[in-house]
Scaffold this active site. Sequence first.
Site, PDB file in Angstrom:
ATOM      1  N   ASP A 126      44.239  55.610  36.665  1.00 26.05           N
ATOM      2  CA  ASP A 126      45.130  54.662  37.924  1.00 26.05           C
ATOM      3  C   ASP A 126      45.864  55.472  38.850  1.00 26.05           C
ATOM      4  O   ASP A 126      46.561  56.182  38.231  1.00 26.05           O
ATOM      5  CB  ASP A 126      45.548  53.384  37.304  1.00 26.05           C
ATOM      6  CG  ASP A 126      44.741  52.377  36.474  1.00 26.05           C
ATOM      7  OD1 ASP A 126      43.321  52.414  36.781  1.00 26.05           O
ATOM      8  OD2 ASP A 126      45.253  51.647  35.684  1.00 26.05           O
ATOM      9  N   ASP A 145      39.276  48.756  40.157  1.00 26.53           N
ATOM     10  CA  ASP A 145      39.907  47.662  39.777  1.00 26.53           C
ATOM     11  C   ASP A 145      40.146  46.749  41.119  1.00 26.53           C
ATOM     12  O   ASP A 145      39.842  45.561  40.710  1.00 26.53           O
ATOM     13  CB  ASP A 145      41.455  47.848  39.524  1.00 26.53           C
ATOM     14  CG  ASP A 145      41.570  48.591  38.333  1.00 26.53           C
ATOM     15  OD1 ASP A 145      40.694  48.896  37.480  1.00 26.53           O
ATOM     16  OD2 ASP A 145      42.483  49.371  38.214  1.00 26.53           O
TER      17      ASP A 145
END
EC number: 3.4.23.36
Length: 169
Positions: A126, A145
């Site tokens: 991330d 995501d």
Amino acid sequence: MGQDRAAVSGRLVWIVAAAIFLIDQLSKFFVVHWLGLSQRLAIDVFPPYLNFRMAWNYGINFGLLSGDAPATRWILISVAVGIVLFVLVWMRRDPPGRWGLISAGMLIGGAVGNVVDRLLYGAVADFLNMSCCGIDNPFAFNVADIAIFAGALGLALFPGSGAKGKKAP
């Protein structure tokens, strides 16, 4: 005629899934490796609105179920693969309209992107961090995501017709 529609539907799902997967993986490679975020840990792009912050996510969203245990990794991979299979069966049994198919492709492409991360790194990479209006967001996310969220929302808004097997009057 029905098989032609199913083939076109299947192609659209796979085209969108492949595009999302490639965008996700290329963005991760570019930011994490080429820009060196994995070593630098933070790059201010357009503060406070957009920053790159390295976060290895061993769990699901917001660090839930996080842990570096191999069992957790394989459980999360299995859940993601199960969701992809469920969506594929759903799309085959009751194909939605164009927006539903695009949504399915987004969800599948994002899920596969995060599965590849877990296989390669043991965690999901991330890096996107966005803040605004005096709120300092401590969380990071990635393109996969976004696609998973948008795909799930799209499938809720644009589900199949529920009319499979019914004849038109």
